[in-house]
Design an enzyme around this catalytic site. Structure first.
Site, PDB file in Angstrom:
ATOM      1  N   TYR A 280       0.863  -1.100  -0.034  1.00 62.34           N
ATOM      2  CA  TYR A 280       0.039  -0.045   0.061  1.00 62.34           C
ATOM      3  C   TYR A 280       0.994   1.401   0.138  1.00 62.34           C
ATOM      4  CZ  TYR A 280      -3.480  -3.506   0.806  1.00 62.34           C
ATOM      5  OH  TYR A 280      -4.330  -4.627   0.759  1.00 62.34           O
TER       6      TYR A 280
ATOM      7  N   ARG B  59       3.495  -1.431  10.689  1.00 59.48           N
ATOM      8  CA  ARG B  59       3.513  -2.591  10.115  1.00 59.48           C
ATOM      9  C   ARG B  59       3.977  -2.452   8.974  1.00 59.48           C
ATOM     10  NH1 ARG B  59      -1.280  -7.019   8.100  1.00 59.48           N
ATOM     11  NH2 ARG B  59      -0.370  -8.874   8.922  1.00 59.48           N
TER      12      ARG B  59
END
Length: 376
Positions: free
Chosen positions: A176, A228
């Protein structure tokens, strides 16, 4: 409880001062079950109420920080104050089960489905399309747009604070937008946001800085900030373990509460760049060197597998698919009933396990994602 699982139920104190009751984390699992307007649905509240009682910390499915940063159908938003009431219900639901509530936030970048946003508003660091089937050609972000998105991460964090969450997780993994900026494959810029590996870190670190600034301004209470990341990419050029070491070194100095490694298999080996046979998780633990907690994840299904993973020294374990299959996974281990843990779904399990429609449809239409058996 079997003494060999005692380590699993030790308390863990995060750097911010919040203490988790055990080492188990509900992994952030996409469930595609929010309302059509991006608000939290009753179905997802029921889903979290059913499976957050045992985990020391629960990380939500990801919410998008800009309207056009959506990544999945039926995904909840965090880009406007109108979402705060629903987010508060979600935070309250998790905390009422005795778990620490963390809101995961992201921008999907070039993985935003083209049909979900107006034409020309799928954006990325560079106009490089993803190899993922069906991915649209993105438009390169301007400098002003990049700065605005950084602010959007901060505003999403403010809303998390106002909704009563205990923290946020920055989703810098799985290809992403944040990872897109760090990757030499998707970031081909030559301005202050790209070029060398150090310059490709500018955007991820700016997001961290903005979130920390907002937390300092909007709450006096301890508030978790986690990050993350995916340690490698398959493409060449793409992220390697050496790039990940650079990222970890930078994040170690940011006073974060944890790093969350995103891999499909806990024991998976590096793709390239390492001569010995240890897992990526073990290499990362060595690099972090105890500076902050690390969350490991990846195909942990049984109590024995979890205990073996904890022997590496990883402080926290995220459990995803297994807590969907058996919401009482943690409680069964703690009460000595680990032999009763379910590891296979049947097609009649949807209501019994409180699995919302969007997630259930994904499960039954994605062969191999979950182990399925015929009803007896």
């Amino acid at each position: 409880m079997n003494p060999k699982f005692n380590q699993m139920f030790e308390q863990v104190s995060l750097p911010t001062g919040i203490t988790l009751k055990n080492r188990i984390v509900l992994a952030p699992m996409t469930h595609m079950s929010s309302n059509a307007d991006g608000t939290i649905s009753d179905a997802e509240l029921a889903y979290y109420a059913r499976r957050t009682g045992g985990a020391g910390m629960s990380i939500t499915a990801v919410g998008h920080v800009t309207e056009t940063g959506i990544g999945f159908p039926a995904q909840f938003g965090v880009y406007d104050d109108r979402f705060i009431p629903g987010l508060k219900k979600l935070a309250d639901t998790i905390k009422q089960q005795g778990s620490v509530a963390v809101l995961q936030i992201f921008h999907a970048g070039r993985l935003t489905p083209e049909q979900a946003v107006p034409a020309g508003q799928v954006v990325a660091p560079s106009a490089v399309a993803s190899e993922r089937p069906g991915s649209p050609e993105p438009r390169e972000l301007t400098d002003a747009e990049i700065t605005s998105i950084i602010k959007d991460f901060g505003e999403a964090t403010r809303r998390a604070i106002e909704a009563g969450f205990d923290g946020v997780e920055i989703h810098g993994a799985n290809g992403y937008l944040i990872q897109q900026f760090f990757s030499p494959h998707s970031n081909q810029r030559e301005d202050r946001w790209g070029g060398s590996a150090e310059k490709r870190l500018t955007f991820p670190l700016a997001v961290v800085d903005e979130i920390q600034k907002v937390v300092a301004e909007h709450t006096k209470l301890p508030f978790i900030i986690g990050y993350r990341f995916s340690p490698e990419e398959p493409e060449t050029p793409g992220l390697t373990m050496e790039d990940t070491y650079l990222l970890v070194d930078a994040l170690k100095d940011k006073n974060l509460d944890y790093l969350h490694v995103s891999v499909n298999e806990f024991w998976s080996k590096p793709r390239r760049g390492e001569a010995d046979t240890r897992s990526r998780m073990e290499f990362i633990l060595d690099r972090v060197n105890g500076k902050l907690p690390v969350i490991g994840v990846g195909s942990i299904h049984t109590a024995d597998q979890a205990a073996e993973a904890l022997q590496t020294g990883v402080p926290l374990l995220a459990i995803g698919r297994e807590l969907i299959i058996d919401p009482d996974w943690v409680e069964k281990i703690e009460s000595g009933r680990e032999e009763d843990i379910g590891t296979i779904l049947t097609k009649s399990d949807k209501e019994r396990l409180v699995i919302p429609d969007g997630l259930w449809n994904a499960i039954i239409h994605t062969p191999g994602w979950f182990p399925m058996a015929e009803d007896k």
